[in-house]
Design an enzyme around this catalytic site. Structure first.
Site, PDB file in Angstrom:
ATOM      1  N   GLU A  75       0.853  -1.193   0.000  1.00 35.31           N
ATOM      2  CA  GLU A  75       0.000   0.000   0.000  1.00 35.31           C
ATOM      3  C   GLU A  75       0.883   1.234   0.000  1.00 35.31           C
ATOM      4  O   GLU A  75       1.784   1.363   0.826  1.00 35.31           O
ATOM      5  CB  GLU A  75      -0.934   0.019   1.207  1.00 35.31           C
ATOM      6  CG  GLU A  75      -1.840   1.244   1.236  1.00 35.31           C
ATOM      7  CD  GLU A  75      -2.936   1.185   2.294  1.00 35.31           C
ATOM      8  OE1 GLU A  75      -3.654   2.187   2.445  1.00 35.31           O
ATOM      9  OE2 GLU A  75      -3.063   0.143   2.965  1.00 35.31           O
ATOM     10  N   ASP A 135      10.320   7.122   0.983  1.00 32.44           N
ATOM     11  CA  ASP A 135       9.671   7.256  -0.318  1.00 32.44           C
ATOM     12  C   ASP A 135       9.368   5.877  -0.906  1.00 32.44           C
ATOM     13  O   ASP A 135      10.281   5.062  -1.102  1.00 32.44           O
ATOM     14  CB  ASP A 135      10.607   8.044  -1.241  1.00 32.44           C
ATOM     15  CG  ASP A 135       9.939   8.520  -2.511  1.00 32.44           C
ATOM     16  OD1 ASP A 135       8.923   7.910  -2.917  1.00 32.44           O
ATOM     17  OD2 ASP A 135      10.434   9.488  -3.104  1.00 32.44           O
ATOM     18  N   ASP A 157      -2.826  12.108  -2.213  1.00 30.09           N
ATOM     19  CA  ASP A 157      -2.803  13.562  -2.350  1.00 30.09           C
ATOM     20  C   ASP A 157      -3.079  13.894  -3.811  1.00 30.09           C
ATOM     21  O   ASP A 157      -2.354  13.450  -4.702  1.00 30.09           O
ATOM     22  CB  ASP A 157      -1.433  14.096  -1.923  1.00 30.09           C
ATOM     23  CG  ASP A 157      -1.437  15.613  -1.762  1.00 30.09           C
ATOM     24  OD1 ASP A 157      -2.157  16.293  -2.522  1.00 30.09           O
ATOM     25  OD2 ASP A 157      -0.713  16.120  -0.885  1.00 30.09           O
ATOM     26  N   THR A 227     -12.116   4.058   5.064  1.00 32.05           N
ATOM     27  CA  THR A 227     -11.031   4.867   5.610  1.00 32.05           C
ATOM     28  C   THR A 227     -11.577   6.215   6.062  1.00 32.05           C
ATOM     29  O   THR A 227     -12.665   6.645   5.656  1.00 32.05           O
ATOM     30  CB  THR A 227      -9.917   5.123   4.575  1.00 32.05           C
ATOM     31  OG1 THR A 227     -10.384   6.081   3.613  1.00 32.05           O
ATOM     32  CG2 THR A 227      -9.514   3.839   3.867  1.00 32.05           C
ATOM     33  N   TYR A 229     -10.537   9.026   5.184  1.00 36.28           N
ATOM     34  CA  TYR A 229     -10.578   9.955   4.052  1.00 36.28           C
ATOM     35  C   TYR A 229     -11.862   9.777   3.248  1.00 36.28           C
ATOM     36  O   TYR A 229     -12.400  10.742   2.707  1.00 36.28           O
ATOM     37  CB  TYR A 229      -9.336   9.768   3.181  1.00 36.28           C
ATOM     38  CG  TYR A 229      -8.076  10.078   3.933  1.00 36.28           C
ATOM     39  CD1 TYR A 229      -7.721  11.394   4.233  1.00 36.28           C
ATOM     40  CD2 TYR A 229      -7.247   9.062   4.400  1.00 36.28           C
ATOM     41  CE1 TYR A 229      -6.580  11.680   4.955  1.00 36.28           C
ATOM     42  CE2 TYR A 229      -6.096   9.340   5.126  1.00 36.28           C
ATOM     43  CZ  TYR A 229      -5.765  10.649   5.399  1.00 36.28           C
ATOM     44  OH  TYR A 229      -4.644  10.930   6.126  1.00 36.28           O
TER      45      TYR A 229
END
Length: 248
Positions: A75, A135, A157, A227, A229
């Site tokens: 993920e 990253d 994002d 989630t 979000y």
């Protein structure tokens, strides 16, 4: 390749794709929000290094886990970690690599693995869950061909400004790299509530031949964990879209 007639807005998007700058290698976005509390700092300093995906496993991701996994899932950008934890708990035979650079989000996930009384330096770590707080593109670059069985990108994002398009994870330059590390037939789950990003995903994925779209829906599939979000999106009046793309 998508050959259907396009609207003027779609043509503008396609023009931007054709003239798009390469995906940036610089890491954008916040690394930390509010200062970490004492408990969070201990989790980050003492527990995270013990559960972190080891660089020694870059060339053999399955070797990072306490047991030999049936599959390896990854993920990118797990946010608060609720999706990663739910997937991990529902699939105990799967080795799960959860990536997130935002320190507060990392601590949120870690705090759900331990009780308040647990010692961060000695509490057991899950056999089949590993975190990567750097990253995610490092892993994508270093992992061997066809070493990942499933990929998740949940509410990334959106970087909605056109000049920031090169920062978006879904990017024409990145699609071949994801294709390389995913096994043939592997599924890539994507979700977004941002209209600009939704159009971007449709255009990028409609103009490539590495993945086949097998699902597009405005209703979250029943076996997908919810989630925070997603809930924020509904509260703000935004409609998420959920996709599954199959590696061909």
């Amino acid at each position: 390749m998508n050959t259907t007639k396009k609207s003027s807005s779609e043509k503008e998007l396609l023009f931007s794709l054709e003239n798009e700058k390469p995906a940036t290698e610089r890491l954008y976005g916040r690394r930390r929000g509010h200062p970490l509390r004492d408990r969070q700092q201990r989790l980050y300093d003492d527990y995270l290094p013990r559960i972190k995906f080891p660089q020694t496993a870059l060339k053999e991701p399955a070797s990072a886990f306490g047991q030999t996994p049936k599959e390896v899932w990854m993920e990118v950008g797990f946010g608060g970690g609720e999706h990663s934890i739910a997937r991990h708990q529902a699939n105990p035979e799967v080795g799960y690599i959860a990536c997130e650079v935002f320190e507060n989000g990392v601590c949120s996930l870690l705090s759900n693995l331990l009780d308040e009384t647990d010692d961060e330096k000695s509490a057991p770590i899950p056999d089949m869950l590993r975190l990567w707080n750097e990253d995610a593109r490092i892993l994508i670059r270093e992992f061997p061909d066809q070493s990942i069985d499933k990929l998740f990108l949940m509410f990334p994002d959106p970087w909605p400004k056109a000049r920031h398009a090169k920062r978006r994870f879904v990017h024409p330059n990145r699609i071949p790299l994801l294709h390389r590390i995913l096994r043939t037939g592997a599924h890539w789950h994507v979700a977004s509530d941002d209209p600009t990003y939704q159009e971007w995903v449709l255009e990028v994925m409609g103009n490539q031949y590495y993945f086949e779209k097998i699902l597009e829906t405005t209703e979250r599939p029943s076996d997908w964990p919810s989630t925070r979000y997603e809930q924020k999106a509904y509260q703000a009046g935004r409609q998420p879209i959920f996709w599954i793309f199959k590696r061909v």
